[in-house]
Each structure stands twice: as C-alpha cells, then as structure tokens.
Write a protein that holds these residues in place. Sequence first.
Motif, PDB file in Angstrom:
ATOM      1  N   MET A   1       0.806  -1.219   0.000  1.00 21.85           N
ATOM      2  CA  MET A   1       0.000   0.000   0.000  1.00 21.85           C
ATOM      3  C   MET A   1       0.839   1.269   0.000  1.00 21.85           C
ATOM      4  O   MET A   1       0.488   2.257  -0.656  1.00 21.85           O
ATOM      5  N   PHE A   2       1.954   1.247   0.715  1.00 18.71           N
ATOM      6  CA  PHE A   2       2.669   2.494   0.938  1.00 18.71           C
ATOM      7  C   PHE A   2       3.547   2.925  -0.224  1.00 18.71           C
ATOM      8  O   PHE A   2       4.305   3.896  -0.106  1.00 18.71           O
ATOM      9  N   ILE A   3       3.414   2.231  -1.360  1.00 15.87           N
ATOM     10  CA  ILE A   3       3.991   2.808  -2.577  1.00 15.87           C
ATOM     11  C   ILE A   3       3.230   4.078  -2.943  1.00 15.87           C
ATOM     12  O   ILE A   3       3.745   4.925  -3.676  1.00 15.87           O
ATOM     13  N   GLY A   4       2.013   4.207  -2.405  1.00 17.19           N
ATOM     14  CA  GLY A   4       1.237   5.420  -2.663  1.00 17.19           C
ATOM     15  C   GLY A   4       1.924   6.660  -2.115  1.00 17.19           C
ATOM     16  O   GLY A   4       1.811   7.748  -2.693  1.00 17.19           O
ATOM     17  N   GLY A   5       2.624   6.520  -0.990  1.00 17.32           N
ATOM     18  CA  GLY A   5       3.339   7.662  -0.433  1.00 17.32           C
ATOM     19  C   GLY A   5       4.435   8.152  -1.368  1.00 17.32           C
ATOM     20  O   GLY A   5       4.632   9.362  -1.533  1.00 17.32           O
ATOM     21  N   ALA A   6       5.146   7.207  -1.997  1.00 10.84           N
ATOM     22  CA  ALA A   6       6.190   7.587  -2.949  1.00 10.84           C
ATOM     23  C   ALA A   6       5.584   8.278  -4.164  1.00 10.84           C
ATOM     24  O   ALA A   6       6.160   9.238  -4.704  1.00 10.84           O
ATOM     25  N   ILE A   7       4.429   7.802  -4.603  1.00  9.69           N
ATOM     26  CA  ILE A   7       3.767   8.413  -5.753  1.00  9.69           C
ATOM     27  C   ILE A   7       3.344   9.843  -5.433  1.00  9.69           C
ATOM     28  O   ILE A   7       3.511  10.762  -6.240  1.00  9.69           O
ATOM     29  N   ALA A   8       2.775  10.038  -4.239  1.00 11.68           N
ATOM     30  CA  ALA A   8       2.363  11.379  -3.836  1.00 11.68           C
ATOM     31  C   ALA A   8       3.558  12.330  -3.813  1.00 11.68           C
ATOM     32  O   ALA A   8       3.449  13.502  -4.219  1.00 11.68           O
ATOM     33  N   MET A   9       4.712  11.834  -3.381  1.00 11.90           N
ATOM     34  CA  MET A   9       5.914  12.667  -3.358  1.00 11.90           C
ATOM     35  C   MET A   9       6.377  12.980  -4.778  1.00 11.90           C
ATOM     36  O   MET A   9       6.792  14.107  -5.080  1.00 11.90           O
ATOM     37  N   GLU A  10       6.291  11.978  -5.667  1.00 15.77           N
ATOM     38  CA  GLU A  10       6.671  12.195  -7.058  1.00 15.77           C
ATOM     39  C   GLU A  10       5.792  13.270  -7.693  1.00 15.77           C
ATOM     40  O   GLU A  10       6.264  14.104  -8.469  1.00 15.77           O
ATOM     41  N   ARG A  11       4.520  13.239  -7.378  1.00 14.92           N
ATOM     42  CA  ARG A  11       3.605  14.251  -7.922  1.00 14.92           C
ATOM     43  C   ARG A  11       3.994  15.647  -7.459  1.00 14.92           C
ATOM     44  O   ARG A  11       3.986  16.594  -8.242  1.00 14.92           O
ATOM     45  N   SER A  12       4.344  15.764  -6.181  1.00 14.66           N
ATOM     46  CA  SER A  12       4.688  17.081  -5.645  1.00 14.66           C
ATOM     47  C   SER A  12       5.972  17.630  -6.260  1.00 14.66           C
ATOM     48  O   SER A  12       6.176  18.845  -6.303  1.00 14.66           O
TER      49      SER A  12
ATOM     50  N   PHE B   1      -9.456  -1.634  -7.858  1.00 10.57           N
ATOM     51  CA  PHE B   1      -8.397  -0.699  -7.465  1.00 10.57           C
ATOM     52  C   PHE B   1      -7.505  -0.328  -8.650  1.00 10.57           C
ATOM     53  O   PHE B   1      -7.056   0.817  -8.753  1.00 10.57           O
ATOM     54  N   SER B   2      -7.239  -1.283  -9.551  1.00 10.61           N
ATOM     55  CA  SER B   2      -6.412  -0.979 -10.725  1.00 10.61           C
ATOM     56  C   SER B   2      -7.122   0.003 -11.643  1.00 10.61           C
ATOM     57  O   SER B   2      -6.501   0.925 -12.195  1.00 10.61           O
ATOM     58  N   GLY B   3      -8.442  -0.185 -11.805  1.00  8.56           N
ATOM     59  CA  GLY B   3      -9.219   0.743 -12.617  1.00  8.56           C
ATOM     60  C   GLY B   3      -9.226   2.137 -12.024  1.00  8.56           C
ATOM     61  O   GLY B   3      -9.079   3.139 -12.738  1.00  8.56           O
ATOM     62  N   LEU B   4      -9.391   2.215 -10.706  1.00 10.30           N
ATOM     63  CA  LEU B   4      -9.362   3.517 -10.033  1.00 10.30           C
ATOM     64  C   LEU B   4      -7.987   4.166 -10.164  1.00 10.30           C
ATOM     65  O   LEU B   4      -7.884   5.386 -10.361  1.00 10.30           O
TER      66      LEU B   4
ATOM     67  N   ALA C   1      -2.376  -1.917  -5.856  1.00  8.52           N
ATOM     68  CA  ALA C   1      -3.235  -1.083  -6.692  1.00  8.52           C
ATOM     69  C   ALA C   1      -3.927  -0.007  -5.865  1.00  8.52           C
ATOM     70  O   ALA C   1      -4.092   1.137  -6.306  1.00  8.52           O
ATOM     71  N   LEU C   2      -4.334  -0.355  -4.649  1.00  9.16           N
ATOM     72  CA  LEU C   2      -4.962   0.627  -3.767  1.00  9.16           C
ATOM     73  C   LEU C   2      -3.974   1.726  -3.396  1.00  9.16           C
ATOM     74  O   LEU C   2      -4.337   2.911  -3.335  1.00  9.16           O
ATOM     75  N   GLY C   3      -2.722   1.363  -3.157  1.00 12.06           N
ATOM     76  CA  GLY C   3      -1.710   2.365  -2.844  1.00 12.06           C
ATOM     77  C   GLY C   3      -1.515   3.336  -3.997  1.00 12.06           C
ATOM     78  O   GLY C   3      -1.387   4.550  -3.775  1.00 12.06           O
TER      79      GLY C   3
END
Length: 241
Positions: free
Chosen positions: A67-78, A229-232, A147-149
């Motif tokens: 799940m916490f790959i989402g944190g890395a993605i959020a940082m990449e976006r910023s 989750f993949s679709g989202l 996928a949720l992350g």
Amino acid sequence: MGSYLKLELLRSVRNTTGLIMLTVFPLVLYLVWTKVLRVVPPGPRQVDFAAYTMVSMAVYGAMGGAMFIGGAIAMERSKGWLRQLAVTPLPAHGYISAKLIAGATGVLPSILVVLGAGALISGVRLPPGTWPALVVLIWVGVVPFAALGVTFGYTMNGQAANLAMIAVFFGLSVLGGLWLPVQLMPEFMRTLAEYSPAYQAGSLGWRALAGDWPTVRSLVVLAGWTLLFSGLAAWRYRRAL
C-alpha cells in the motif's frame, strides 16, 4: 516500460530504510503476540496459534509494503515527476503496471522474515512444500493493496495520502482478522470480513496451513478488488495528467 520497470525495481531495492521498517515492524508484532503476550497456553495449541499468527503478520507486513507505494507516488507528484512522464511514450497502464510489480517485489523480504521467525523462533513445523506455497499465496494475496496504494498516491497529496493510507491499512487489517481472528468478532463484522481483501488474502495462507486449496470465493473476491483498485488507479492517473 521495461526500462521504467527496471528503474522502479532498483529504487525499491535501494530503499533500505523502508525495507527495514516494513520488515521489522511485523516481525516485532509477531514476537509480541507469540512470545510476550502468550495469549494461548503452551502445548500443541500454542504451535497452531504461532502458525496462524505467522501467516497473519506476514500478510499484515506485506499489505503495508504494497500500500505504501502510494506515499512515494504522492511525493513524485509534488516534485513534478508526473509532468515529466506525461511527455514520454510511457502509457498510463505501463506506469501503473511498473508500480504494481515493484510494490509486489518489495514485500517479499517482509514475508520471508516473518515466516523465518515462525520456523526458527516459534517452532512452527510444516510440510516442506507448504513454505514456498505460503510465500506465493501471501504474495499474490496482497496485489490488490498495491493497486490501492497507487490510487491513494494519485488521489491525495503528501502527508494527507500517508494519513489516509494508515487509517485504511489498520482498518482493513482489523476487519480482515489479521489482529483478531474473525471467529471472535460480532456476526455482522464476520459477514463484512468475508468480502474484505485483507481477510481473503489471509485465508489463502490460513488454508494452506491445513493443506487446503484456496476457495473460489477467495480468488474471486481478490480478483474483483484488484480490478477495481487498478481501474481507479488508472483513472486517477489520467485525471492527474
């Protein structure tokens, strides 16, 4: 996509701090449950409980790592990384697939360490073929959470994404019976748990302990959550462009 996947895998391996955290935390929880609290009396039942908890904590740690790959993605976006990717030939599904594969690969150390603690410290003894089966089943079971992350990473920014993922992570872990067996929950929670991805991910390993194959319901529920989750994740990625 191949080059980008290689980059993501290298980043995952080199993130030693993240690997240590995602490995040590479920290991400590496992040892607390089985060696400190000792909620089940010594004897055969203690070994059974140790095996059950071993699977639960392996799933729990792998869920967090996925799940916490989402944190890395959020940082990449910023940092504007998404805008740079938008001008490359990399399609949305290629980016999502690379993140999912890298996230799934990064959870393997957590699974192996907790299973190793079960065998070496708690005295869990299983048929030789069950050990690699547990690794594969737990690994497959946490794919929806990767996928949720990704979805969280493209829905929220920075700290908000991390806080939301922590809340959902702990909520799903409790509902899925990873902290408390679902048999001890109220009836309405048991019903909800059967359709939760965390419970079905855990059930793959719990059934393997008894030498049973995964149920069709488990596979269908996990596949359904993965597709959702993949679709989202793909939708949020396109919206963020």
